[in-house]
Design a protein around this motif. Structure first.
Motif, mmCIF file in Angstrom:
data_model
loop_
_atom_site.group_PDB
_atom_site.id
_atom_site.type_symbol
_atom_site.label_atom_id
_atom_site.label_comp_id
_atom_site.label_asym_id
_atom_site.label_seq_id
_atom_site.Cartn_x
_atom_site.Cartn_y
_atom_site.Cartn_z
ATOM 1 N N TYR A 119 0.831 -1.212 0.000
ATOM 2 C CA TYR A 119 0.000 0.000 0.000
ATOM 3 C C TYR A 119 0.868 1.267 0.000
ATOM 4 C CZ TYR A 119 -3.278 3.532 1.814
ATOM 5 O OH TYR A 119 -4.040 4.660 2.002
ATOM 6 N N PHE A 120 2.027 1.192 0.668
ATOM 7 C CA PHE A 120 2.869 2.373 0.832
ATOM 8 C C PHE A 120 3.965 2.487 -0.229
ATOM 9 C CE2 PHE A 120 1.356 1.098 5.066
ATOM 10 C CZ PHE A 120 0.711 2.267 5.455
ATOM 11 N N ALA A 121 4.015 1.555 -1.192
ATOM 12 C CA ALA A 121 5.090 1.550 -2.187
ATOM 13 C C ALA A 121 5.047 2.803 -3.061
ATOM 14 C CB ALA A 121 4.989 0.305 -3.056
ATOM 15 N N THR A 122 6.208 3.437 -3.223
ATOM 16 C CA THR A 122 6.288 4.639 -4.068
ATOM 17 C C THR A 122 7.398 4.554 -5.105
ATOM 18 O OG1 THR A 122 7.733 5.708 -2.419
ATOM 19 C CG2 THR A 122 5.349 6.145 -2.263
ATOM 20 N N SER A 123 8.175 3.479 -5.089
ATOM 21 C CA SER A 123 9.265 3.341 -6.052
ATOM 22 C C SER A 123 9.411 1.880 -6.449
ATOM 23 C CB SER A 123 10.578 3.869 -5.465
ATOM 24 O OG SER A 123 10.974 3.072 -4.356
ATOM 25 N N LEU A 124 10.171 1.661 -7.512
ATOM 26 C CA LEU A 124 10.337 0.308 -8.025
ATOM 27 C C LEU A 124 11.055 -0.600 -7.031
ATOM 28 C CD1 LEU A 124 11.331 1.110 -11.719
ATOM 29 C CD2 LEU A 124 9.165 0.151 -10.922
ATOM 30 N N TRP A 125 12.033 -0.080 -6.294
ATOM 31 C CA TRP A 125 12.745 -0.943 -5.358
ATOM 32 C C TRP A 125 11.840 -1.367 -4.212
ATOM 33 C CZ3 TRP A 125 13.813 -0.568 -0.201
ATOM 34 C CH2 TRP A 125 13.708 0.687 0.410
ATOM 35 N N HIS A 126 10.879 -0.504 -3.832
ATOM 36 C CA HIS A 126 9.883 -0.905 -2.830
ATOM 37 C C HIS A 126 9.112 -2.133 -3.325
ATOM 38 C CE1 HIS A 126 9.562 3.480 -1.159
ATOM 39 N NE2 HIS A 126 10.640 2.848 -0.726
ATOM 40 N N VAL A 127 8.644 -2.055 -4.570
ATOM 41 C CA VAL A 127 7.858 -3.156 -5.141
ATOM 42 C C VAL A 127 8.687 -4.433 -5.181
ATOM 43 C CG1 VAL A 127 6.588 -3.978 -7.165
ATOM 44 C CG2 VAL A 127 6.464 -1.562 -6.512
ATOM 45 N N GLY A 128 9.934 -4.329 -5.669
ATOM 46 C CA GLY A 128 10.788 -5.506 -5.783
ATOM 47 C C GLY A 128 11.051 -6.167 -4.439
ATOM 48 N N ALA A 129 11.392 -5.363 -3.437
ATOM 49 C CA ALA A 129 11.690 -5.917 -2.113
ATOM 50 C C ALA A 129 10.455 -6.563 -1.496
ATOM 51 C CB ALA A 129 12.233 -4.813 -1.199
ATOM 52 N N LEU A 130 9.318 -5.910 -1.606
ATOM 53 C CA LEU A 130 8.092 -6.438 -1.011
ATOM 54 C C LEU A 130 7.634 -7.710 -1.717
ATOM 55 C CD1 LEU A 130 6.249 -3.054 -0.408
ATOM 56 C CD2 LEU A 130 7.086 -4.623 1.361
ATOM 57 N N ARG A 131 7.772 -7.753 -3.043
ATOM 58 C CA ARG A 131 7.383 -8.969 -3.762
ATOM 59 C C ARG A 131 8.294 -10.139 -3.382
ATOM 60 N NH1 ARG A 131 2.762 -9.411 -4.364
ATOM 61 N NH2 ARG A 131 3.049 -11.156 -5.813
ATOM 62 N N PHE A 132 9.559 -9.865 -3.131
ATOM 63 C CA PHE A 132 10.482 -10.916 -2.721
ATOM 64 C C PHE A 132 10.051 -11.515 -1.381
ATOM 65 C CE2 PHE A 132 14.257 -12.577 -0.631
ATOM 66 C CZ PHE A 132 14.862 -13.310 -1.632
ATOM 67 N N PHE A 133 9.696 -10.650 -0.418
ATOM 68 C CA PHE A 133 9.309 -11.143 0.903
ATOM 69 C C PHE A 133 7.942 -11.824 0.882
ATOM 70 C CE2 PHE A 133 12.408 -7.852 2.456
ATOM 71 C CZ PHE A 133 13.308 -8.763 2.961
ATOM 72 N N VAL A 134 7.018 -11.304 0.081
ATOM 73 C CA VAL A 134 5.725 -11.985 -0.076
ATOM 74 C C VAL A 134 5.959 -13.390 -0.627
ATOM 75 C CG1 VAL A 134 3.547 -12.024 -1.368
ATOM 76 C CG2 VAL A 134 4.349 -9.890 -0.360
#
Length: 427
Positions: A107-122
């Motif tokens: 919900y709080f993602a604002t950049s591509l690295w946020h998305v990448g890191a969160l998808r990895f942990f999910v």
């Protein structure tokens, strides 16, 4: 002669509860994975400040799919090991927290690295939950019901995919709220902590390891250097790689196959896209669900190895038949359920078979190693499939048919694995 008892007879209420809780975890596992597929175009368009059909959206979407595959592989192996060392119950609770909390944080993602890191942990949580839940169910249910109940457990992933689709429809382009809903499965942890008991088989393995009578719980050294377990681990991984590789190269391509057929028969692009979504999301999905539900009963009747052979051989026949035989959209719709039945139904076999290959002290580790190591190896097929389909002059249906030849390797790998029908779990 008295009729043979039904498989569900003598299954206790608690054993059904374990299957229900494990299935709920697997349902939400699939749910979290599909949320990104549903909302990725709008999310990446917003973050990149481009239109949803911009080439950069697709490029980063494919990159994050690769990140998810790697994260799932790493998480499945790590949490599978932790499930043996720490116990099935606390590890399953932790995996559910991983995939739900990190999905909600998107919900709080604002950049591509946020998305990448969160998808990895999910993905870590999603990959780990399956391995631990499969081991838990295998140990908790009676031997005569094991194949049916493990097949049922794996089949429930279809429900998670459907829930994700409905949530996506409910929130439309508001991807932030869609991902925020992803935190809801964390409540399942309370149910796990309150109702699930650690299996007696795990306690027995822990006691033997503590007394020096057995190898250490979750020992990769024992898994990969003990000839008996190493052979099962390696060929189990290769068997899973076939099913997971063909999932991305063949099964998921069912939607593109339907769209390509309609376009070749003069249907306008917009109409072809919508009808292809229906064909894949409803008709093929129905066959996929039936294929997974059928694996357990067939494995009881035919044996695990023969059932794998049946699915692989049938897929080798059905995939090119679906690609080249249809002369009308109706014929294609008639074939797509069989296409889904055999190409994805085989996945339920991994839940039935892999926990039966390994002893108590390696069950979660071995199961996670096979399924998620196979996932990592299969990720190379995603790249190869994309390259093959993009070759000049290559028809999509020809490329899909060529990729289905991977099922031949499955027939080879199953020859090196044992039959486990009717046998107790290794101790």
């Amino acid at each position: 002669m008295a009729p043979a008892p039904k498989w569900y007879q003598d299954v206790t209420a608690y054993q059904w509860l374990v299957v229900l809780i494990a299935s709920a975890g697997w349902i939400f596992d699939a749910f979290e994975g599909q949320l990104f597929n549903i909302q990725r175009n709008q999310m990446l368009a917003d973050i990149l400040h481009v239109a949803p059909d911009h080439p950069e959206v697709r490029r980063w979407g494919d990159i994050f799919l690769g990140v998810f595959l790697v994260g799932g592989s790493f998480g499945g192996i790590f949490f599978g090991w932790l499930g043996d060392r720490w116990g099935r119950k606390p590890t399953m609770a932790l995996t559910i927290l991983f995939y739900s909390v990190f999905s909600g944080l998107t919900y709080f993602a604002t950049s591509l690295w946020h998305v990448g890191a969160l998808r990895f942990f999910v993905a870590m949580g999603a990959g780990g939950e399956w391995a631990v839940a499969a081991a838990l169910v295998a140990e908790a249910v009676p031997r005569h019901a094991r194949a049916h109940m493990l097949g049922l457990f794996h089949s429930t992933s279809i429900i998670g995919t459907s829930i994700a689709a409905w949530v996506g429809l409910a929130f439309g382009a508001d991807w932030r709220l869609t991902f925020l809903v992803g935190i809801v499965p964390s409540l399942l942890v309370l149910w796990v902590r309150a109702r699930v008991e650690e299996p007696a088989a795990w306690h027995a393995a822990k006691a033997k390891a503590a007394a020096g009578l057995a190898a250490q719980l979750g020992s990769f050294r024992d898994l990969l250097l003990n000839p008996r377990w190493a052979k099962r681990a390696i060929f189990g991984l290769l068997l899973a790689a076939v099913g997971l590789g063909t999932f991305w190269a063949v099964t998921v391509a069912g939607q593109d196959l339907a769209k390509d057929f309609l376009l070749r028969h003069g249907v306008p692009m917009a109409e072809a896209t919508q009808r292809a979504k229906f064909a894949y999301g409803n008709i093929q999905a129905l066959g996929s669900g039936l294929g997974m539900l059928s694996f357990g009963p067939l494995a009881v009747r035919l044996g695990r190895r023969r059932t794998f052979v049946l699915y692989h051989v049938a897929a080798l026949i059905v995939v090119p038949l679906t690609c080249f035989a249809p002369t009308s959209y109706g014929t294609l719709l008639a074939l797509l359920p069989m296409y889904g039945f055999f190409t994805i139904g085989i996945h339920a076999g991994y839940a039935v078979y892999f926990p039966e290959l390994f002893p108590n002290h390696l069950r979660s580790t071995g199961t996670g190693f096979c399924f998620n190591g196979g996932r990592l190896l299969a990720s190379t097929m995603l790249v190869f499939s994309g390259w093959l389909k993009a070759l000049p002059g290559m028809e999509l249906r020809t490329a899909i048919s060529l990729m289905s030849l991977l099922f031949l390797f499955g027939l080879v790998f199953i020859c090196f694995l044992p039959e486990t029908k009717g046998q107790p779990l290794p101790e």
